[in-house]
Design an enzyme around this catalytic site. Structure first.
Site, PDB file in Angstrom:
ATOM      1  N   CYS A 224       0.808  -1.223   0.000  1.00 57.49           N
ATOM      2  CA  CYS A 224       0.000   0.000   0.000  1.00 57.49           C
ATOM      3  C   CYS A 224       0.840   1.272   0.000  1.00 57.49           C
ATOM      4  O   CYS A 224       0.634   2.161  -0.836  1.00 57.49           O
ATOM      5  CB  CYS A 224      -0.925   0.013   1.209  1.00 57.49           C
ATOM      6  SG  CYS A 224      -2.088  -1.366   1.274  1.00 57.49           S
TER       7      CYS A 224
ATOM      8  N   HIS B 211      -1.752   6.733   4.312  1.00 58.20           N
ATOM      9  CA  HIS B 211      -0.653   5.763   4.499  1.00 58.20           C
ATOM     10  C   HIS B 211       0.700   6.269   4.014  1.00 58.20           C
ATOM     11  O   HIS B 211       1.582   5.476   3.688  1.00 58.20           O
ATOM     12  CB  HIS B 211      -0.987   4.417   3.844  1.00 58.20           C
ATOM     13  CG  HIS B 211      -0.575   3.252   4.693  1.00 58.20           C
ATOM     14  ND1 HIS B 211      -0.758   1.942   4.317  1.00 58.20           N
ATOM     15  CD2 HIS B 211       0.030   3.198   5.902  1.00 58.20           C
ATOM     16  CE1 HIS B 211      -0.308   1.124   5.246  1.00 58.20           C
ATOM     17  NE2 HIS B 211       0.180   1.867   6.226  1.00 58.20           N
TER      18      HIS B 211
END
Length: 468
Positions: A72, A127
């Site tokens: 991610c 993130h």
């Protein structure tokens, strides 16, 4: 971050960008495997038809060889900077204990588009840094709402003996450019179920506000599904009769449909680029594991199932409809491509790994602007793809397996061996020639522009710029 001096003046010829800047709606989902949607062989075969996404796939270009980095954080970093994440110190999901995310020195797509007059917003998962200075509103987005890290932290509350005083729960946050972000509420399992509906609502509200202001926008709807725990919104729980995963797929299709309907209702269809993509390959953690279709493996690996993802782009009248291509594209290409289309700039003072795919996307060329990619897993160059061939330097079956350096690299022909079965090894070693040139070019660029170590704090300046 001001971009003056770091960018070219944009793709200067006036005719390179339309007089009316197109809006951009970028819908990014989290860990959706290649084979989940109906247009990619899933949908009803996974328990839930995906009619809105399938229709979107037929209204523009659908790629069958779109590649991302296999985790991610790296994939999001590469899409927003146009640089392999190994360059930015974002090559792996951070686990705390050090500064995390992008340094402020990096220039993001949002910063570039903002400089070009776009309103910019991110709703959802980030993130790429969870502290002030490294949140979306510090990296070019005018506003944001969502989670700074990742969805599995919602499971803390279901863990026996969880002690918040030792590990604070993740917070849902919001922020605006020039201000500090603020915490709104704890991201627990109840909020996990509600999150994507709220992200969809806010994305639509943002588009409505910009349409009223007649300002071009870049809306990044960074949805949290299907990342584990894969729990559908209560409105969709039990709707398919085939379990949480199928219910989630039905919810995702509905949410995308809501955003597409808003684009139409606002009269923006013809001047809005809609992109749908997954950030990396299929979910691995059981019982939430996804499906990679014909490919081997899942995320955190260099197998095709870890890097090859669904991708579709619609721009009526510009991107030909009903087109499908197996040409190689990588997530790093999105920044230079969208910058070219929007008349924005791309940094000239650092290596940019992405290439402009605007001619390919719009059908002016039937060929991608690239023939190959480097595949990084953590800080290892794990494989190289060139045309239909792929060379593996390590053996790693899944995210729980330790990578083992191969004494002899494994070469596969993805046309005849899509599962990358080691027993079908190719010995046509001539194809390693162009692969080694790609590696050599990258290594040469690193000598001039050293990699940023993971955990590098701000302020960062590249070594050459730091010299007196």
């Amino acid at each position: 971050m001001a971009l003056a001096g770091g960018l070219c003046a944009g793709p200067a010829p006036a005719q390179a960008a339309p007089a009316q800047k197109p809006n951009i709606l970028f819908i990014l989902v989290d860990n959706l495997g290649y084979g989940e949607l109906g247009a990619y062989g899933g949908g009803a075969t996974r328990g839930a038809p995906t009619p809105r996404l399938d229709r979107l796939a037929g209204e523009g270009l659908r790629l069958t060889n779109m590649n991302m980095e296999p985790q991610c954080t790296p994939s999001r970093s590469s899409m927003l900077t146009g640089r392999y994440a190994i360059r930015s110190g974002t090559y792996a999901v951070p686990y705390g204990g050090m500064p995390e995310g992008l340094t402020q020195w990096e220039v993001t797509m949002a910063e570039s588009l903002s400089e070009a007059g776009y309103a910019t917003a991110l709703y959802g998962k980030w993130h790429l840094g969870s502290q002030d200075g490294r949140l979306p509103n510090d990296q070019g987005f005018d506003e944001w709402y969502g989670i700074p890290r990742t969805t599995n932290e919602a499971l803390y509350f279901a863990s026996p003996g969880y002690a918040p005083e030792h590990m604070a729960p993740e917070q849902i946050m919001e922020g605006r450019k020039g201000q500090k972000s603020r915490e709104l509420k704890v991201y627990d399992l109840d909020q996990r179920r509600l999150m994507d509906a709220e992200l969809t609502r806010r994305s639509i509200d943002f588009m409505e506000r910009q349409a009223q202001a007649r300002r071009p926008f870049f809306a990044m709807a960074s949805l949290t599904q299907p990342h584990y725990p894969t729990l559908p919104n209560p409105r969709f729980a039990g709707s398919t009769g085939h379990g949480d995963w199928a219910d989630m797929l039905a919810e995702m299709d509905h949410n995308v449909g809501q955003m597409l309907d808003a684009v139409d209702r606002l009269g923006l269809r013809d001047n809005t680029i809609v992109i749908f993509a997954s950030d990396n390959g299929a979910e691995y953690i059981q019982p939430y594991d996804g499906w990679s279709g014909p490919w081997r493996g899942q995320y955190f690996t260099a197998w095709e199932g870890g890097i090859r993802v669904p991708f579709m782009i619609r721009w009526p009248g510009k991107v030909p409809a009903a087109r499908v291509s197996d040409e190689i594209v990588h997530g790093v290409d999105l920044f230079p491509t969208l910058a070219r289309i929007a008349g924005a700039g791309v940094p000239q003072d650092r290596p940019i790994d992405g290439v402009d795919q605007s001619d390919f996307f719009t059908g002016k060329s039937g060929k991608s602007a690239r023939e190959g990619i480097l595949v990084w897993v953590d800080n290892r160059l794990q494989a190289v793809k060139w045309r239909n061939f792929k060379l593996h330097f390590y053996q790693q079956d899944n995210m729980m397996s330790a990578p083992a350096k191969l004494p002899v690299p494994f070469l596969a022909d993805l046309y005849t061996n899509p599962q990358e079965n080691e027993s079908k090894r190719v010995f046509a070693s001539w194809v390693t020639g162009p692969m080694l040139k790609m590696i050599g070019a990258f290594e040469a660029s690193v000598k001039k522009n050293p990699l940023i170590p993971m955990g590098t704090p701000d302020p960062y300046l590249p070594p050459a710029a730091a010299r007196p």
